[in-house]
Design an enzyme around this catalytic site. Sequence first.
Site, PDB file in Angstrom:
ATOM      1  CB  ILE A 183       3.501   2.390  -1.543  1.00  0.00           C
ATOM      2  CG1 ILE A 183       2.387   1.304  -1.180  1.00  0.00           C
ATOM      3  CG2 ILE A 183       2.261   3.492  -2.744  1.00  0.00           C
ATOM      4  CD1 ILE A 183       1.141   1.460  -0.725  1.00  0.00           C
TER       5      ILE A 183
ATOM      6  CG  HIS B  12      12.363   4.989   3.255  1.00  0.00           C
ATOM      7  ND1 HIS B  12      13.596   4.709   4.535  1.00  0.00           N
ATOM      8  CD2 HIS B  12      12.006   4.404   3.389  1.00  0.00           C
ATOM      9  CE1 HIS B  12      13.214   4.258   5.163  1.00  0.00           C
ATOM     10  NE2 HIS B  12      11.413   3.781   5.101  1.00  0.00           N
TER      11      HIS B  12
ATOM     12  NE  ARG C 230       1.502  -5.671  -8.213  1.00  0.00           N
ATOM     13  CZ  ARG C 230       1.132  -4.969  -8.738  1.00  0.00           C
ATOM     14  NH1 ARG C 230       0.182  -3.988  -8.133  1.00  0.00           N
ATOM     15  NH2 ARG C 230       1.653  -4.294 -10.305  1.00  0.00           N
TER      16      ARG C 230
END
EC number: 2.5.1.78
Length: 159
Positions: A84, A90, A129
């Site tokens: 996420i 990062h 999802r």
Amino acid sequence: MDVIEGNTVVSNITKIVVVVARFNKAINNHLLEGTIDTLKRVGQVQDENITIVWVPGAYELPLVSQALSISNKYDAIIVLGTIIRGITEHFEFIYKSCNFGLSNISISNLVPIGLGLLVTNDIGQAVERIGIKGNNKGSEAALAALEMINILKTIKNNN
């Protein structure tokens, strides 16, 4: 004209390994449930032929997948994880490293990898999802892996 297509039912000796990231475990558990359900219900894979490996996070998925692929014990690998977006770069480093590494492993070792790696901007997209509203990306990764097992077997048997 020859057409090669795979179906999703595999032999009763087909062995599948599912590698799951522990980071974002609440999301990944739903992906795992969808994966296992599809392997058993659609692919008719037996419990004793499914191995689950937990790794710390998404970044570790390629390394463990490589070790599993060269073990020659499995007909396919399914990787599950959730990345996420945060406020740092990062996020991009992790998902690009994972996708590149997993793609190379599959191509280099001729082992199908079902990719159930969610890459989302927020937790809401991840929840969409995992099957709560009808689609589960873990299930889709399992279907792709099952089909690829059969496609590769057909290609091998035709040579």
